[in-house]
Design an enzyme around this catalytic site. Structure first.
Site, PDB file in Angstrom:
ATOM      1  N   HIS A 212      63.721 104.866  -5.536  1.00 24.41           N
ATOM      2  CA  HIS A 212      63.868 105.213  -4.091  1.00 24.41           C
ATOM      3  C   HIS A 212      65.411 106.134  -3.883  1.00 24.41           C
ATOM      4  O   HIS A 212      65.475 106.437  -3.041  1.00 24.41           O
ATOM      5  CB  HIS A 212      64.663 104.458  -3.992  1.00 24.41           C
ATOM      6  CG  HIS A 212      66.134 103.841  -4.380  1.00 24.41           C
ATOM      7  ND1 HIS A 212      66.094 103.069  -5.240  1.00 24.41           N
ATOM      8  CD2 HIS A 212      67.135 103.860  -3.846  1.00 24.41           C
ATOM      9  CE1 HIS A 212      67.720 102.540  -5.802  1.00 24.41           C
ATOM     10  NE2 HIS A 212      68.554 103.627  -4.886  1.00 24.41           N
TER      11      HIS A 212
HETATM   12  C1  UD1 Z   1      71.007 102.710  -0.364  1.00 22.31           C
HETATM   13  C2  UD1 Z   1      72.634 103.629  -1.360  1.00 22.31           C
HETATM   14  C3  UD1 Z   1      72.072 103.384  -3.170  1.00 22.31           C
HETATM   15  C4  UD1 Z   1      71.291 102.508  -3.380  1.00 22.31           C
HETATM   16  C5  UD1 Z   1      70.429 102.161  -2.169  1.00 22.31           C
HETATM   17  C6  UD1 Z   1      69.535 100.174  -3.273  1.00 22.31           C
HETATM   18  C7  UD1 Z   1      73.791 105.145  -0.358  1.00 22.31           C
HETATM   19  C8  UD1 Z   1      74.280 106.270  -0.861  1.00 22.31           C
HETATM   20  N1  UD1 Z   1      72.852 104.716  -1.244  1.00 22.31           N
HETATM   21  O1  UD1 Z   1      70.601 103.961  -0.807  1.00 22.31           O
HETATM   22  O2  UD1 Z   1      73.135 104.259  -3.494  1.00 22.31           O
HETATM   23  O3  UD1 Z   1      70.909 102.613  -4.725  1.00 22.31           O
HETATM   24  O4  UD1 Z   1      71.094 102.254  -0.903  1.00 22.31           O
HETATM   25  O5  UD1 Z   1      68.599  99.821  -2.200  1.00 22.31           O
HETATM   26  O6  UD1 Z   1      74.892 104.617  -0.156  1.00 22.31           O
HETATM   27  N2  UD1 Z   1      65.674 101.325   5.694  1.00 22.31           N
HETATM   28  C9  UD1 Z   1      65.716 100.296   6.755  1.00 22.31           C
HETATM   29  N3  UD1 Z   1      65.912  99.583   5.920  1.00 22.31           N
HETATM   30  C10 UD1 Z   1      67.167  99.098   5.644  1.00 22.31           C
HETATM   31  C11 UD1 Z   1      67.462  99.827   5.587  1.00 22.31           C
HETATM   32  C12 UD1 Z   1      67.136 101.132   5.129  1.00 22.31           C
HETATM   33  O7  UD1 Z   1      63.906 100.698   6.651  1.00 22.31           O
HETATM   34  O8  UD1 Z   1      67.456  97.973   5.632  1.00 22.31           O
HETATM   35  C13 UD1 Z   1      65.625 102.527   5.150  1.00 22.31           C
HETATM   36  C14 UD1 Z   1      65.949 103.901   6.995  1.00 22.31           C
HETATM   37  O9  UD1 Z   1      64.691 105.094   6.857  1.00 22.31           O
HETATM   38  C15 UD1 Z   1      66.824 104.581   5.622  1.00 22.31           C
HETATM   39  C16 UD1 Z   1      66.271 104.514   4.277  1.00 22.31           C
HETATM   40  O10 UD1 Z   1      66.188 103.240   4.039  1.00 22.31           O
HETATM   41  O11 UD1 Z   1      67.420 105.223   6.557  1.00 22.31           O
HETATM   42  C17 UD1 Z   1      67.634 104.994   3.830  1.00 22.31           C
HETATM   43  O12 UD1 Z   1      68.618 104.019   3.931  1.00 22.31           O
HETATM   44  P1  UD1 Z   1      70.710 104.205   2.939  1.00 22.31           P
HETATM   45  O13 UD1 Z   1      70.901 103.035   3.679  1.00 22.31           O
HETATM   46  O14 UD1 Z   1      70.393 105.660   4.011  1.00 22.31           O
HETATM   47  O15 UD1 Z   1      70.157 104.916   2.044  1.00 22.31           O
HETATM   48  P2  UD1 Z   1      69.527 103.956   0.369  1.00 22.31           P
HETATM   49  O16 UD1 Z   1      68.308 104.902   0.384  1.00 22.31           O
HETATM   50  O17 UD1 Z   1      68.902 101.855   1.024  1.00 22.31           O
END
Ligand code: UD1
Length: 373
Positions: A212
Protein backbone atom coordinates in the site's frame (compact mmCIF):
# COMPACT_ATOMS: atom_id res chain seq x y z
CA UNK A 1 4.22 17.08 34.17
CA UNK A 2 1.37 16.92 36.68
CA UNK A 3 -1.16 14.09 36.47
CA UNK A 4 -3.88 13.81 39.11
CA UNK A 5 -6.05 10.70 39.32
CA UNK A 6 -8.33 9.72 37.77
CA UNK A 7 -6.36 10.90 34.72
CA UNK A 8 -8.50 11.54 31.64
CA UNK A 9 -6.39 9.93 28.90
CA UNK A 10 -7.24 10.28 25.21
CA UNK A 11 -6.08 7.31 23.14
CA UNK A 12 -5.98 8.53 19.53
CA UNK A 13 -6.46 6.07 16.66
CA UNK A 14 -7.16 6.92 13.04
CA UNK A 15 -5.90 4.29 10.64
CA UNK A 16 -5.80 0.51 10.58
CA UNK A 17 -2.37 0.02 12.20
CA UNK A 18 -3.39 2.21 15.15
CA UNK A 19 -6.25 0.08 16.47
CA UNK A 20 -4.03 -2.87 17.47
CA UNK A 21 -1.74 -0.45 19.32
CA UNK A 22 -4.40 1.20 21.46
CA UNK A 23 -6.31 -2.02 22.32
CA UNK A 24 -3.94 -3.46 24.98
CA UNK A 25 -3.30 -0.02 26.45
CA UNK A 26 -7.03 0.72 26.68
CA UNK A 27 -7.50 -2.54 28.59
CA UNK A 28 -4.57 -1.94 30.95
CA UNK A 29 -5.71 1.61 31.77
CA UNK A 30 -9.37 0.57 32.20
CA UNK A 31 -8.29 -2.03 34.75
CA UNK A 32 -7.23 0.81 37.08
CA UNK A 33 -10.27 3.11 37.30
CA UNK A 34 -8.99 4.80 40.46
CA UNK A 35 -5.98 6.03 38.45
CA UNK A 36 -7.18 6.37 34.84
CA UNK A 37 -10.20 7.23 32.75
CA UNK A 38 -9.24 6.26 29.17
CA UNK A 39 -11.27 7.53 26.21
CA UNK A 40 -10.87 6.41 22.61
CA UNK A 41 -10.66 9.16 20.01
CA UNK A 42 -11.22 7.77 16.48
CA UNK A 43 -10.33 10.37 13.87
CA UNK A 44 -12.06 8.48 11.04
CA UNK A 45 -8.98 8.56 8.76
CA UNK A 46 -9.91 4.95 7.93
CA UNK A 47 -13.64 4.34 7.73
CA UNK A 48 -14.26 1.16 5.65
CA UNK A 49 -15.75 -1.70 7.67
CA UNK A 50 -12.68 -3.89 7.19
CA UNK A 51 -10.18 -1.07 7.75
CA UNK A 52 -11.69 0.12 11.03
CA UNK A 53 -14.89 -1.26 12.64
CA UNK A 54 -13.80 -4.92 12.38
CA UNK A 55 -10.92 -4.25 14.77
CA UNK A 56 -13.15 -2.74 17.45
CA UNK A 57 -15.23 -5.91 17.40
CA UNK A 58 -12.23 -8.25 17.44
CA UNK A 59 -10.39 -6.46 20.24
CA UNK A 60 -13.65 -6.04 22.19
CA UNK A 61 -13.13 -2.32 22.32
CA UNK A 62 -16.16 -0.16 23.11
CA UNK A 63 -17.45 2.24 20.46
CA UNK A 64 -15.11 5.26 20.28
CA UNK A 65 -15.97 7.88 22.90
CA UNK A 66 -15.20 10.57 20.33
CA UNK A 67 -15.46 10.15 16.54
CA UNK A 68 -14.07 12.91 14.33
CA UNK A 69 -15.18 11.47 10.96
CA UNK A 70 -12.47 13.16 8.87
CA UNK A 71 -12.24 10.59 6.04
CA UNK A 72 -9.83 10.70 3.09
CA UNK A 73 -8.19 13.68 1.42
CA UNK A 74 -4.79 15.12 0.53
CA UNK A 75 -2.26 15.14 3.37
CA UNK A 76 -2.93 18.79 4.16
CA UNK A 77 -6.71 18.37 3.99
CA UNK A 78 -6.71 15.28 6.20
CA UNK A 79 -4.29 16.79 8.75
CA UNK A 80 -6.23 20.06 8.87
CA UNK A 81 -9.57 18.29 9.36
CA UNK A 82 -8.19 16.20 12.25
CA UNK A 83 -6.65 19.28 13.88
CA UNK A 84 -9.81 21.37 13.62
CA UNK A 85 -12.05 18.62 14.98
CA UNK A 86 -9.67 17.57 17.77
CA UNK A 87 -9.14 21.16 18.89
CA UNK A 88 -12.86 21.56 19.54
CA UNK A 89 -12.82 18.46 21.74
CA UNK A 90 -9.74 19.57 23.66
CA UNK A 91 -11.25 22.99 24.27
CA UNK A 92 -14.60 21.70 25.52
CA UNK A 93 -13.21 18.96 27.81
CA UNK A 94 -9.39 18.93 27.91
CA UNK A 95 -7.70 15.57 28.60
CA UNK A 96 -4.85 15.41 31.11
CA UNK A 97 -2.86 13.36 28.60
CA UNK A 98 -3.16 12.73 24.85
CA UNK A 99 -1.60 9.44 23.74
CA UNK A 100 -0.84 9.16 20.02
CA UNK A 101 0.48 5.96 18.44
CA UNK A 102 2.46 5.08 15.31
CA UNK A 103 3.12 7.45 12.44
CA UNK A 104 -0.05 8.20 10.48
CA UNK A 105 -1.43 11.66 9.69
CA UNK A 106 -3.85 11.45 12.66
CA UNK A 107 -0.87 10.85 15.01
CA UNK A 108 0.89 14.06 14.06
CA UNK A 109 -2.30 16.12 13.77
CA UNK A 110 -3.52 15.32 17.30
CA UNK A 111 -0.04 15.76 18.79
CA UNK A 112 0.27 19.26 17.31
CA UNK A 113 -3.26 20.20 18.36
CA UNK A 114 -2.84 19.11 21.98
CA UNK A 115 0.62 20.70 22.37
CA UNK A 116 -0.59 24.03 20.99
CA UNK A 117 -3.15 24.01 23.81
CA UNK A 118 -0.35 23.19 26.28
CA UNK A 119 -1.76 19.72 26.93
CA UNK A 120 0.73 16.90 27.65
CA UNK A 121 1.33 14.41 24.82
CA UNK A 122 2.79 10.90 24.90
CA UNK A 123 3.95 9.15 21.71
CA UNK A 124 3.81 5.36 21.69
CA UNK A 125 6.22 3.73 19.18
CA UNK A 126 8.49 6.77 19.30
CA UNK A 127 11.98 7.07 17.84
CA UNK A 128 11.61 4.97 14.67
CA UNK A 129 13.40 6.52 11.69
CA UNK A 130 13.70 5.42 8.07
CA UNK A 131 15.78 8.55 7.29
CA UNK A 132 13.69 8.88 4.15
CA UNK A 133 11.85 12.18 4.25
CA UNK A 134 9.96 11.42 1.05
CA UNK A 135 7.89 9.06 3.20
CA UNK A 136 4.91 10.90 4.72
CA UNK A 137 5.21 8.73 7.85
CA UNK A 138 8.80 9.92 8.46
CA UNK A 139 7.63 13.54 8.60
CA UNK A 140 4.87 12.49 11.02
CA UNK A 141 7.38 10.66 13.24
CA UNK A 142 9.95 13.47 13.39
CA UNK A 143 7.36 16.16 14.17
CA UNK A 144 5.50 14.08 16.76
CA UNK A 145 8.71 13.07 18.58
CA UNK A 146 10.02 16.64 18.58
CA UNK A 147 7.02 17.98 20.47
CA UNK A 148 5.78 15.04 22.60
CA UNK A 149 6.51 15.15 26.35
CA UNK A 150 6.79 11.38 26.78
CA UNK A 151 8.45 9.14 24.18
CA UNK A 152 7.68 5.44 24.67
CA UNK A 153 10.11 3.51 22.47
CA UNK A 154 10.11 -0.13 21.29
CA UNK A 155 13.87 -0.79 20.90
CA UNK A 156 17.37 0.59 21.64
CA UNK A 157 17.84 1.94 18.08
CA UNK A 158 14.80 4.16 18.66
CA UNK A 159 16.35 5.54 21.88
CA UNK A 160 19.58 6.28 19.97
CA UNK A 161 17.73 8.05 17.15
CA UNK A 162 16.02 10.35 19.66
CA UNK A 163 19.26 11.09 21.54
CA UNK A 164 20.98 11.98 18.25
CA UNK A 165 18.22 14.50 17.63
CA UNK A 166 19.01 16.13 20.97
CA UNK A 167 16.05 14.79 22.94
CA UNK A 168 16.96 14.46 26.63
CA UNK A 169 16.85 11.04 28.32
CA UNK A 170 14.22 12.33 30.74
CA UNK A 171 11.61 12.25 27.93
CA UNK A 172 12.53 8.76 26.69
CA UNK A 173 11.25 5.51 28.25
CA UNK A 174 11.77 2.16 26.55
CA UNK A 175 8.62 0.11 27.09
CA UNK A 176 8.93 -2.52 24.32
CA UNK A 177 6.66 -3.31 21.41
CA UNK A 178 2.94 -2.83 22.04
CA UNK A 179 2.04 -4.80 18.86
CA UNK A 180 3.37 -7.91 20.56
CA UNK A 181 0.97 -7.34 23.48
CA UNK A 182 -1.86 -7.54 20.95
CA UNK A 183 -0.34 -10.62 19.33
CA UNK A 184 0.03 -12.43 22.67
CA UNK A 185 -3.52 -11.44 23.75
CA UNK A 186 -4.99 -12.95 20.57
CA UNK A 187 -2.65 -15.92 20.16
CA UNK A 188 -5.09 -18.66 21.32
CA UNK A 189 -7.73 -17.55 18.80
CA UNK A 190 -5.15 -17.11 16.03
CA UNK A 191 -3.86 -20.64 16.60
CA UNK A 192 -7.36 -22.12 16.19
CA UNK A 193 -8.23 -20.11 13.07
CA UNK A 194 -7.39 -21.86 9.79
CA UNK A 195 -8.13 -19.10 7.33
CA UNK A 196 -5.95 -20.71 4.61
CA UNK A 197 -8.61 -23.44 4.17
CA UNK A 198 -10.97 -20.83 2.69
CA UNK A 199 -8.46 -20.35 -0.14
CA UNK A 200 -8.03 -24.13 -0.57
CA UNK A 201 -4.44 -23.91 0.71
CA UNK A 202 -2.30 -25.88 3.16
CA UNK A 203 0.02 -24.68 5.96
CA UNK A 204 3.37 -23.50 4.53
CA UNK A 205 1.95 -24.01 1.05
CA UNK A 206 1.52 -20.34 0.15
CA UNK A 207 2.88 -16.81 0.55
CA UNK A 208 1.03 -13.67 1.69
CA UNK A 209 1.30 -10.30 -0.11
CA UNK A 210 0.28 -6.86 1.18
CA UNK A 211 1.05 -3.59 -0.58
CA UNK A 212 0.00 0.00 0.00
CA UNK A 213 2.98 2.42 0.15
CA UNK A 214 2.55 5.35 -2.24
CA UNK A 215 6.12 4.75 -3.52
CA UNK A 216 5.12 1.24 -4.66
CA UNK A 217 1.55 1.70 -5.82
CA UNK A 218 0.93 5.29 -6.88
CA UNK A 219 2.99 5.08 -10.12
CA UNK A 220 2.44 2.49 -12.83
CA UNK A 221 6.09 1.45 -13.31
CA UNK A 222 6.92 0.16 -9.77
CA UNK A 223 3.48 -1.41 -9.38
CA UNK A 224 3.78 -3.18 -12.72
CA UNK A 225 7.21 -4.61 -11.87
CA UNK A 226 5.88 -5.91 -8.52
CA UNK A 227 2.85 -7.51 -10.20
CA UNK A 228 5.16 -9.11 -12.77
CA UNK A 229 7.52 -10.53 -10.09
CA UNK A 230 4.62 -11.81 -7.99
CA UNK A 231 3.08 -13.55 -11.01
CA UNK A 232 6.38 -15.34 -11.67
CA UNK A 233 6.68 -16.39 -8.01
CA UNK A 234 3.10 -17.65 -7.92
CA UNK A 235 4.06 -20.27 -10.52
CA UNK A 236 6.19 -21.88 -7.77
CA UNK A 237 3.92 -21.26 -4.77
CA UNK A 238 0.39 -19.79 -4.54
CA UNK A 239 0.11 -16.25 -3.18
CA UNK A 240 -2.72 -14.70 -1.16
CA UNK A 241 -2.87 -11.00 -2.06
CA UNK A 242 -4.80 -8.91 0.50
CA UNK A 243 -5.60 -5.71 -1.31
CA UNK A 244 -5.67 -2.30 0.40
CA UNK A 245 -8.27 0.12 -1.09
CA UNK A 246 -5.52 2.48 -2.32
CA UNK A 247 -3.79 -0.40 -4.15
CA UNK A 248 -6.99 -1.74 -5.65
CA UNK A 249 -7.81 1.69 -7.07
CA UNK A 250 -4.35 1.97 -8.65
CA UNK A 251 -4.36 -1.59 -10.07
CA UNK A 252 -7.63 -0.79 -11.84
CA UNK A 253 -6.48 2.64 -12.97
CA UNK A 254 -3.24 1.25 -14.48
CA UNK A 255 -5.00 -1.70 -16.18
CA UNK A 256 -3.16 -4.28 -14.04
CA UNK A 257 -6.23 -5.76 -12.36
CA UNK A 258 -7.01 -8.03 -15.34
CA UNK A 259 -3.41 -9.34 -15.36
CA UNK A 260 -3.94 -10.58 -11.81
CA UNK A 261 -7.33 -12.02 -12.63
CA UNK A 262 -5.74 -14.30 -15.22
CA UNK A 263 -3.40 -15.82 -12.58
CA UNK A 264 -5.15 -18.73 -10.90
CA UNK A 265 -2.35 -19.07 -8.33
CA UNK A 266 -2.86 -15.52 -7.01
CA UNK A 267 -5.78 -15.45 -4.58
CA UNK A 268 -7.05 -11.88 -4.31
CA UNK A 269 -9.01 -10.81 -1.24
CA UNK A 270 -10.13 -7.77 0.71
CA UNK A 271 -8.03 -6.55 3.65
CA UNK A 272 -8.65 -9.00 6.50
CA UNK A 273 -9.49 -8.63 10.17
CA UNK A 274 -6.68 -9.04 12.70
CA UNK A 275 -7.16 -12.71 13.61
CA UNK A 276 -7.76 -13.87 10.03
CA UNK A 277 -4.72 -11.94 8.84
CA UNK A 278 -2.39 -13.24 11.56
CA UNK A 279 -3.71 -16.77 10.98
CA UNK A 280 -2.78 -16.44 7.30
CA UNK A 281 0.67 -15.06 8.16
CA UNK A 282 1.46 -17.56 10.93
CA UNK A 283 0.78 -20.51 8.59
CA UNK A 284 2.46 -19.06 5.50
CA UNK A 285 5.83 -19.96 3.98
CA UNK A 286 6.74 -16.27 3.58
CA UNK A 287 5.31 -12.77 3.51
CA UNK A 288 5.95 -10.05 0.93
CA UNK A 289 4.99 -6.60 2.19
CA UNK A 290 5.74 -2.90 2.34
CA UNK A 291 4.03 -2.44 5.72
CA UNK A 292 5.82 -1.42 8.90
CA UNK A 293 4.11 -3.51 11.58
CA UNK A 294 4.15 -6.75 9.56
CA UNK A 295 7.97 -6.68 9.63
CA UNK A 296 7.68 -6.92 13.43
CA UNK A 297 4.97 -9.58 13.58
CA UNK A 298 6.83 -11.88 11.15
CA UNK A 299 10.00 -11.49 13.21
CA UNK A 300 8.21 -12.68 16.35
CA UNK A 301 6.38 -15.47 14.48
CA UNK A 302 9.65 -16.50 12.75
CA UNK A 303 8.16 -16.23 9.24
CA UNK A 304 10.45 -15.01 6.40
CA UNK A 305 9.57 -11.41 5.52
CA UNK A 306 10.52 -9.81 2.19
CA UNK A 307 10.03 -6.06 2.46
CA UNK A 308 9.60 -4.26 -0.85
CA UNK A 309 11.25 -1.02 0.28
CA UNK A 310 14.64 0.70 0.08
CA UNK A 311 14.77 1.41 3.81
CA UNK A 312 13.06 0.55 7.04
CA UNK A 313 12.41 2.40 10.29
CA UNK A 314 12.56 -1.01 11.97
CA UNK A 315 16.20 -2.16 11.36
CA UNK A 316 16.08 -4.50 14.36
CA UNK A 317 13.78 -6.79 12.32
CA UNK A 318 16.65 -7.24 9.86
CA UNK A 319 19.43 -7.53 12.46
CA UNK A 320 17.60 -9.87 14.82
CA UNK A 321 14.57 -10.94 12.84
CA UNK A 322 13.46 -12.62 9.63
CA UNK A 323 13.21 -9.46 7.55
CA UNK A 324 15.14 -8.39 4.42
CA UNK A 325 14.71 -5.33 2.21
CA UNK A 326 14.40 -6.41 -1.40
CA UNK A 327 13.67 -5.14 -4.91
CA UNK A 328 10.92 -6.85 -6.94
CA UNK A 329 13.46 -8.52 -9.25
CA UNK A 330 14.97 -10.36 -6.24
CA UNK A 331 11.67 -12.01 -5.24
CA UNK A 332 12.16 -15.27 -7.09
CA UNK A 333 15.69 -15.82 -5.78
CA UNK A 334 14.48 -15.13 -2.21
CA UNK A 335 11.66 -17.60 -2.65
CA UNK A 336 14.18 -20.28 -3.70
CA UNK A 337 16.23 -19.64 -0.57
CA UNK A 338 13.11 -19.92 1.58
CA UNK A 339 11.93 -23.14 -0.05
CA UNK A 340 15.47 -24.60 0.33
CA UNK A 341 15.29 -23.84 4.09
CA UNK A 342 18.13 -21.28 3.84
CA UNK A 343 16.35 -18.21 5.27
CA UNK A 344 17.57 -16.74 8.56
CA UNK A 345 15.77 -17.47 11.85
CA UNK A 346 14.25 -14.69 13.96
CA UNK A 347 14.68 -13.97 17.67
CA UNK A 348 12.22 -11.57 19.32
CA UNK A 349 14.03 -8.41 20.45
CA UNK A 350 14.26 -7.56 24.14
CA UNK A 351 10.94 -6.32 25.64
CA UNK A 352 8.85 -7.62 22.72
CA UNK A 353 7.16 -9.82 25.28
CA UNK A 354 3.52 -8.77 25.62
CA UNK A 355 4.16 -6.60 28.69
CA UNK A 356 4.56 -3.16 27.06
CA UNK A 357 1.16 -1.87 28.18
CA UNK A 358 1.94 -2.85 31.80
CA UNK A 359 5.21 -0.90 31.60
CA UNK A 360 3.34 2.14 30.30
CA UNK A 361 0.80 1.97 33.14
CA UNK A 362 3.70 1.68 35.61
CA UNK A 363 5.39 4.74 34.10
CA UNK A 364 2.20 6.79 34.30
CA UNK A 365 1.69 5.75 37.92
CA UNK A 366 5.21 6.97 38.69
CA UNK A 367 4.29 10.36 37.19
CA UNK A 368 1.06 10.45 39.24
CA UNK A 369 2.99 9.59 42.42
CA UNK A 370 5.57 12.31 41.71
CA UNK A 371 2.73 14.81 41.03
CA UNK A 372 1.01 14.31 44.41
CA UNK A 373 4.16 14.17 46.55
C1 UD1 B 1 -2.35 5.19 5.96
C2 UD1 B 1 -1.06 5.67 6.65
C3 UD1 B 1 0.01 4.61 6.53
C4 UD1 B 1 -0.48 3.27 7.06
C5 UD1 B 1 -1.76 2.91 6.29
C6 UD1 B 1 -2.32 1.57 6.73
C7 UD1 B 1 -0.64 8.11 6.56
C8 UD1 B 1 0.20 9.15 5.94
N1 UD1 B 1 -0.54 6.87 6.01
O1 UD1 B 1 -2.08 5.06 4.58
O2 UD1 B 1 1.13 5.00 7.30
O3 UD1 B 1 0.50 2.29 6.87
O4 UD1 B 1 -2.72 3.94 6.52
O5 UD1 B 1 -3.39 1.21 5.93
O6 UD1 B 1 -1.35 8.38 7.49
N2 UD1 B 1 -9.39 4.42 1.68
C9 UD1 B 1 -10.58 3.71 1.62
N3 UD1 B 1 -11.15 3.34 2.81
C10 UD1 B 1 -10.60 3.63 4.01
C11 UD1 B 1 -9.40 4.37 4.05
C12 UD1 B 1 -8.81 4.75 2.88
O7 UD1 B 1 -11.10 3.42 0.55
O8 UD1 B 1 -11.17 3.24 5.03
C13 UD1 B 1 -8.72 4.79 0.40
C14 UD1 B 1 -9.07 6.18 -0.05
O9 UD1 B 1 -9.09 6.18 -1.44
C15 UD1 B 1 -7.89 6.99 0.43
C16 UD1 B 1 -6.75 6.01 0.28
O10 UD1 B 1 -7.31 4.74 0.60
O11 UD1 B 1 -7.71 8.17 -0.28
C17 UD1 B 1 -5.57 6.27 1.16
O12 UD1 B 1 -5.98 6.37 2.53
P1 UD1 B 1 -5.11 7.25 3.57
O13 UD1 B 1 -5.70 7.18 4.92
O14 UD1 B 1 -4.86 8.58 2.99
O15 UD1 B 1 -3.70 6.55 3.53
P2 UD1 B 1 -3.27 5.00 3.53
O16 UD1 B 1 -2.66 4.70 2.20
O17 UD1 B 1 -4.37 4.11 4.01
Amino acid sequence: MILSPPVLVHLVAGARPNFMKIAPLYKALSAEPEHFCPQIVHTGQHYDLNMSETFFREFQLPKPDLYLGVGSGSHAQQTAKVMTAYEEICLSRPPQLTVVVGDVNSTMACAITAKKLNLPVAHLEAGLRSRDRTMPEEINRVITDTIADILWTPSPDADDNLRHEGIPDSRIRRVGNIMIDTLRMNEPVIQCRRKYLEFGLAPKGYGVLTLHRPSNVDRKEPLESIVHAVRTCSERLPIVFLIHPRTRNRLEEFGLWDDLERCSNIHRAEPQGYVDFLSLVANSAFVVTDSGGIQEETTVLNIPCLTLRENTERPITIQQGTNELIRPDALLECLSRILDGKWKQGTPPDLWDGEASERIVQHLKEIIAASVS
